[in-house]
Design a protein around this motif. Structure first.
Motif, PDB file in Angstrom:
ATOM      1  N   THR A 283     -11.014   5.798   0.076  1.00  9.36           N
ATOM      2  CA  THR A 283     -12.207   6.318  -0.993  1.00  9.36           C
ATOM      3  C   THR A 283     -12.830   5.183  -1.359  1.00  9.36           C
ATOM      4  O   THR A 283     -12.428   4.078  -1.713  1.00  9.36           O
ATOM      5  N   ILE A 284     -14.278   5.069  -1.540  1.00 12.91           N
ATOM      6  CA  ILE A 284     -14.907   4.102  -2.235  1.00 12.91           C
ATOM      7  C   ILE A 284     -15.267   4.783  -3.541  1.00 12.91           C
ATOM      8  O   ILE A 284     -15.821   5.790  -3.760  1.00 12.91           O
ATOM      9  N   TYR A 285     -15.254   3.789  -4.569  1.00 14.86           N
ATOM     10  CA  TYR A 285     -15.610   4.018  -5.985  1.00 14.86           C
ATOM     11  C   TYR A 285     -16.761   3.160  -6.190  1.00 14.86           C
ATOM     12  O   TYR A 285     -16.579   1.925  -6.150  1.00 14.86           O
ATOM     13  N   ILE A 286     -17.672   3.603  -6.551  1.00 16.66           N
ATOM     14  CA  ILE A 286     -19.106   2.992  -6.702  1.00 16.66           C
ATOM     15  C   ILE A 286     -19.512   2.836  -8.254  1.00 16.66           C
ATOM     16  O   ILE A 286     -19.295   3.967  -8.732  1.00 16.66           O
ATOM     17  N   LYS A 287     -19.743   1.497  -8.941  1.00 17.44           N
ATOM     18  CA  LYS A 287     -19.822   1.363 -10.311  1.00 17.44           C
ATOM     19  C   LYS A 287     -21.383   1.883 -10.761  1.00 17.44           C
ATOM     20  O   LYS A 287     -22.341   1.564 -10.193  1.00 17.44           O
ATOM     21  N   PHE A 288     -21.557   2.905 -11.477  1.00 20.58           N
ATOM     22  CA  PHE A 288     -22.666   3.352 -11.996  1.00 20.58           C
ATOM     23  C   PHE A 288     -22.821   3.355 -13.588  1.00 20.58           C
ATOM     24  O   PHE A 288     -21.720   3.400 -14.246  1.00 20.58           O
ATOM     25  N   PRO A 289     -24.104   3.366 -13.948  1.00 21.06           N
ATOM     26  CA  PRO A 289     -24.160   3.519 -15.625  1.00 21.06           C
ATOM     27  C   PRO A 289     -23.509   5.122 -15.782  1.00 21.06           C
ATOM     28  O   PRO A 289     -23.679   5.918 -15.007  1.00 21.06           O
ATOM     29  N   THR A 290     -22.908   4.970 -16.962  1.00 24.07           N
ATOM     30  CA  THR A 290     -22.354   6.329 -17.627  1.00 24.07           C
ATOM     31  C   THR A 290     -23.430   7.498 -17.479  1.00 24.07           C
ATOM     32  O   THR A 290     -22.997   8.543 -17.164  1.00 24.07           O
TER      33      THR A 290
ATOM     34  N   LYS B  30       0.930  -2.455   3.686  1.00 19.87           N
ATOM     35  CA  LYS B  30       0.228  -2.970   2.721  1.00 19.87           C
ATOM     36  C   LYS B  30       0.452  -2.144   1.426  1.00 19.87           C
ATOM     37  O   LYS B  30       0.360  -2.631   0.152  1.00 19.87           O
ATOM     38  N   GLY B  31       0.798  -1.050   1.550  1.00 24.25           N
ATOM     39  CA  GLY B  31       0.717   0.259   0.324  1.00 24.25           C
ATOM     40  C   GLY B  31      -0.356   0.410   0.174  1.00 24.25           C
ATOM     41  O   GLY B  31      -1.673   0.546   0.773  1.00 24.25           O
ATOM     42  N   PHE B  32      -0.740   0.579  -1.240  1.00 25.22           N
ATOM     43  CA  PHE B  32      -2.151   0.917  -1.852  1.00 25.22           C
ATOM     44  C   PHE B  32      -2.858  -0.688  -2.261  1.00 25.22           C
ATOM     45  O   PHE B  32      -2.009  -1.431  -2.584  1.00 25.22           O
ATOM     46  N   PHE B  33      -4.000  -0.507  -1.546  1.00 20.48           N
ATOM     47  CA  PHE B  33      -4.871  -1.747  -1.653  1.00 20.48           C
ATOM     48  C   PHE B  33      -6.153  -1.668  -1.952  1.00 20.48           C
ATOM     49  O   PHE B  33      -6.857  -0.485  -1.893  1.00 20.48           O
TER      50      PHE B  33
ATOM     51  N   PHE C 136      -9.457  -9.201  -2.694  1.00 21.98           N
ATOM     52  CA  PHE C 136      -8.814  -8.332  -2.143  1.00 21.98           C
ATOM     53  C   PHE C 136      -7.377  -8.266  -2.825  1.00 21.98           C
ATOM     54  O   PHE C 136      -6.607  -9.137  -2.785  1.00 21.98           O
ATOM     55  N   HIS C 137      -6.795  -6.975  -3.132  1.00 23.63           N
ATOM     56  CA  HIS C 137      -5.408  -6.682  -3.982  1.00 23.63           C
ATOM     57  C   HIS C 137      -4.664  -6.014  -2.912  1.00 23.63           C
ATOM     58  O   HIS C 137      -5.088  -4.708  -2.254  1.00 23.63           O
ATOM     59  N   VAL C 138      -3.533  -6.256  -3.022  1.00 22.78           N
ATOM     60  CA  VAL C 138      -2.499  -5.532  -2.054  1.00 22.78           C
ATOM     61  C   VAL C 138      -1.282  -5.114  -3.004  1.00 22.78           C
ATOM     62  O   VAL C 138      -1.158  -5.697  -3.993  1.00 22.78           O
ATOM     63  N   ASN C 139      -0.732  -3.816  -2.871  1.00 19.83           N
ATOM     64  CA  ASN C 139       0.301  -3.505  -3.620  1.00 19.83           C
ATOM     65  C   ASN C 139      -0.106  -3.267  -5.131  1.00 19.83           C
ATOM     66  O   ASN C 139       0.309  -3.664  -6.056  1.00 19.83           O
ATOM     67  N   THR C 140      -1.326  -2.492  -5.103  1.00 27.20           N
ATOM     68  CA  THR C 140      -1.805  -2.341  -6.370  1.00 27.20           C
ATOM     69  C   THR C 140      -2.305  -0.867  -6.811  1.00 27.20           C
ATOM     70  O   THR C 140      -1.706   0.092  -6.110  1.00 27.20           O
ATOM     71  N   THR C 141      -2.719  -0.772  -7.988  1.00 26.21           N
ATOM     72  CA  THR C 141      -3.251   0.675  -8.457  1.00 26.21           C
ATOM     73  C   THR C 141      -4.566   0.979  -8.534  1.00 26.21           C
ATOM     74  O   THR C 141      -5.197   0.051  -8.791  1.00 26.21           O
TER      75      THR C 141
ATOM     76  N   ASN D  35     -13.453  -0.499  -2.324  1.00 25.19           N
ATOM     77  CA  ASN D  35     -12.746   0.645  -1.311  1.00 25.19           C
ATOM     78  C   ASN D  35     -11.116   0.758  -1.782  1.00 25.19           C
ATOM     79  O   ASN D  35     -10.493  -0.367  -2.029  1.00 25.19           O
ATOM     80  N   PHE D  36     -10.553   1.720  -2.004  1.00 22.46           N
ATOM     81  CA  PHE D  36      -9.215   2.030  -2.245  1.00 22.46           C
ATOM     82  C   PHE D  36      -8.554   2.933  -1.049  1.00 22.46           C
ATOM     83  O   PHE D  36      -9.140   4.075  -0.749  1.00 22.46           O
TER      84      PHE D  36
END
Length: 794
Positions: free
Chosen positions: A426-433, A405-408, A375-380, A398-399
């Protein structure tokens, strides 16, 4: 000549009797009528074959109890609202339906209410006992099925204490009860959703399947105080009253939309979708008939319910209600069950650069609840992407933005409880390119979606009986009777041939004639143990169940799990060993069963369980421990030096020392034991090591000669464990610890939980004896008879 004709005449007479009894029984069943009962008395039964007529009805006729069909030839014994549409509110055997013929519910003469399947197996029972002549089973006006002694008004058992998925008005819900949803609308077996009082006294809804457990109501994002709940209350009860108000001791309450009306029939149910709803039976809108109307529900956004669509899928809303859809690149696991979720329809491994590497697909306004990596807070966003790309276990993140907390972001190794059309980032899901490039931004998910009605799924049971021909009952029964008679003749002739020619051989195959045990049938032991329902112990190769034999003796039935060669060897060793022993400090064995693949041993029941369990609970004072030390030594000395054939136990440990009602010790479990002739040498030959790590003598590891001193070593470790309260570890660890502290006089080694005074001199002598028993050199150890003498002289 006369002797040879005796068997055929006897069989012919038996055949005629069977035909007459079968025909008359059927005719009586076909012609009789079963008016509704208001109670069931001792010795009486309800039959599944007459499920439409053989019923128990409450005095106000609101509730009915009887057999309810849940599938093809599958029935449960349950309670339902009499008025249509009938709704089942309780089931005795929801996870094990009985056959549609020959099954029955019986109130036995010993006071036990049992549900018996067609094969005469006990499927369910109340496990009650009573000799009262006024014992009866009644269905109260509240829908509570009670087994009561009428003249005392004493309730032995009641269905209100064991709810299934429904709570009725004025039925108390406690810390010891739970509601469990049905699997589906057509499958009434236990589902994955539960309503319970949790360990913090909060009334919660949880999702509990084979892979994961999570709570989703009250909202886990909120602290319980802000959800209007109060933790750690001593009393945990809840109740829906007849007016439509629900109150729980954790502060939760609600009133139904028709609150205040006393007349309507109500219920509160945990539905198959995981939502709790209150229902009231009201007049249908068309004015014809009645229907159950929802008057309250716990969760309005049903996509927020965990497990709704299974892993790798999203829950969304439409005008038709909830819709489940697979993520891009995934397909349904089971075409008619969304709880299993979705699986990849091609490889999702994108961590190899030669395969094109990884990329992300963004799904706005989408959330997969929970995280289990970081879990990351104050991140990009770039930092979160890089972290996920470098972690092979990361499936996505999830971002989002929060004012405090700012962006986390939080990284996830799995995608569960997907919810779209929300407002949580927003959810960012990792897929093969290669797969991400084919993604259509206008379509967040794959095409797999079922919105059309599916055919009902019914429970299939084997049907071992023929259907009844109502138009020609006597002719049918004549055929059945002749068939049964023919089978009887074949079986009797086969049995006579086998017993006269081969019985002695088969008996000797398993047991010597001198054992003197009673040979039980598997059916007999299954009935005595209520279908092996009460487990009281478990080992690596066996499970022990509590049972009541026909002569009312309480027994422990050890059921071997391994039916292969190794399991057979252990079974043979135990039976042949115990058959030659008789000592007050050895567990008494009453019988055995060797039927097909089943191998069971029947022992006397030891009320206080194993020494291991009592040590763990710290229940034994010093006088009791010392009594156990002496009794165990006497039992082992008898095995080593007093049996007709001397016995090496090979697995002496606290788990195999059992305690009776007076805490007298008895050594048991001889599955690893070894016998040898009194006239032979004091050495055994073994192909493999035997025993339990921590209690095994060094001889086993060093491949030295195995003698009775290996049991002496194990006994010494047990005594040290009883003195110190410390586990053996690898055996030498405990011994070295005691030896070192004792030699250096660095303090007391006595277990702090030992209650009662003890003589320091006696304790010192006992530690000295235990250390002598655990000497690494077997020649330096005393025999068990020497140990007994030293203990008695203390």
């Amino acid at each position: 000549m006369e002797a040879s004709m005796f068997h055929p005449l006897l069989l012919l007479l038996l055949l005629i009797i069977i035909i007459l009894i079968s025909s008359s029984s059927y005719a009586a069943a076909a012609s009789s009528s079963y008016p509704p009962r208001y109670s069931l008395t001792r010795g009486k039964s309800l039959s599944v074959q007459n499920n439409k007529d053989d019923l128990i009805v409450s005095p106000n006729a609101v509730f009915t109890a009887g057999f309810h069909q849940t599938g093809q030839n599958a029935y449960v014994f349950g309670i339902w609202f009499t008025q249509k549409p009938a709704s089942v509110v309780w089931m005795a055997n929801r996870d094990e339906p009985v056959n549609g013929k020959k099954s029955k519910l019986s109130l036995q003469k010993d006071g036990n209410l049992v549900l018996i399947d067609a094969g005469q197996h006990v499927i369910w029972s109340t496990k009650t006992q009573s000799k009262s002549s006024s014992l009866e089973l009644k269905l109260n006006n509240t829908g509570n099925l009670v087994l009561v002694i009428q003249h005392e008004q004493h309730v032995l058992w009641q269905s209100f204490d064991y709810p299934t998925d429904t709570l009725l008005p004025n039925q108390l819900f406690t810390r010891n009860t739970q509601l469990v949803s049905s699997r589906s609308s057509t499958n009434r077996s236990s589902g994955y959703y539960k309503l319970i009082f949790d360990h913090d006294s909060i009334l919660r809804l949880i999702y509990d399947n084979l892979e994961t457990t999570s709570n989703y109501w009250p909202d886990p994002r909120k602290r319980t105080y802000y959800a209007g709940r109060f933790e750690y209350i001593d009393t945990r009860t809840a109740q829906l009253d007849s007016y439509g108000m629900f109150n729980s001791t954790d502060g939760f309450s609600f009133t139904t939309t028709d609150y205040g009306q006393l007349g309507p029939q109500r219920m509160m149910r945990l539905d198959t979708d995981g939502n709790v709803r209150a229902y009231t039976l009201l007049q249908a809108e068309a004015g014809i008939g009645m229907k159950w109307e929802v008057t309250w529900q716990a969760i309005s956004q049903i996509c927020r319910i965990d497990g709704t669509c299974g892993p790798n899928s999203l829950c969304t809303y439409s005008r038709y209600g909830r819709i489940c859809t697979c993520l891009h690149g995934f397909k349904m696991v089971h075409s008619q069950d969304w709880s299993a979720g979705c699986e990849p329809d091609q490889s999702m491994d994108c961590n190899k650069l030669e395969d094109g590497g990884c990329d992300f697909i963004a799904l706005p306004y989408t959330e997969f609840y929970g995280y289990d990596i970081r879990f990351h807070v104050n991140t990009t966003l770039d930092a979160c992407m890089k972290d996920c790309l470098h972690d092979n276990n990361c499936r996505g993140f999830n971002f989002a933005y929060l004012s405090d907390k700012g962006f986390f972001c939080f990284l996830k190794s799995s995608l569960h409880n997907g919810y779209q059309n929300g407002v949580y980032g927003t959810i960012y899901i990792k897929f093969p390119t290669r797969l991400a490039s084919s993604f259509n931004n206008r379509k967040a998910v794959g095409r797999t979606s079922f919105t059309c009605p599916r055919p009902p799924i019914v429970t299939q049971l084997a049907r071992p009986y023929e259907k009844i021909n109502n138009t020609r009952p006597l002719g049918f029964m004549l055929v059945v009777g002749c068939t049964i008679g023919f089978i009887e003749i074949v079986c009797i002739l086969f049995f006579w041939y086998c017993t006269s020619k081969h019985s002695s051989t088969s008996d000797q195959m398993y047991f010597p004639a001198s054992t003197g045990f009673r040979k039980f049938t598997y059916h007999e032991l299954k009935k005595a143990s209520c279908n092996f329902s009460e487990e009281i112990g478990k080992g690596g190769s066996s499970v022990v169940y509590k049972a009541r034999l026909k002569d009312n003796r309480i027994a422990a039935i050890k059921k071997l799990k391994n039916s292969g060669e190794q399991g057979e060897d252990e079974f043979q060793a135990e039976i042949s060993t115990i058959g030659r022993m008789n000592h007050m400090n050895l567990v008494e064995t009453w019988g055995y069963c060797a039927e097909g693949k089943h191998r069971l041993v029947v022992y006397e029941y030891m009320e206080n369980g194993s020494l291991a369990n009592n040590l763990r609970l710290g229940k034994l004072d010093w006088a009791t421990r010392f009594k156990i030390v002496i009794g165990t030594a006497k039992g082992l000395a008898y095995l080593h030096e007093e049996c007709l054939e001397w016995v090496l136990h090979c697995d002496v440990k606290p788990h195999n020392i059992l305690l009776d009602g007076s805490y007298n010790p008895k050594v048991g479990d001889f599955g690893l034991s070894k016998r040898w002739d009194r006239g032979g040498s004091d050495q055994w030959k073994f192909s493999v090591m035997r025993g339990t790590r921590g209690y095994m003598a060094p001889e086993w590891v060093l491949n030295l000669a195995i003698t009775s001193k290996v049991d002496v070593y194990s006994y010494g470790v047990v005594v040290l464990e009883m003195i110190t309260g410390r586990g053996p570890g690898d055996g030498s660890r405990l011994i070295d610890w005691v030896r070192g502290r004792w030699a250096a006089n660095e303090g007391d080694v006595i277990d702090g939980s030992v209650r009662g005074e003890y003589d320091p001199v006696m304790m010192e002598n006992l530690v000295r004896i235990a250390l002598q028993c655990t000497e690494e050199d077997s020649e330096a150890r005393p025999t068990m008879s020497n140990v007994v003498n030293m203990l008695l002289e203390m």
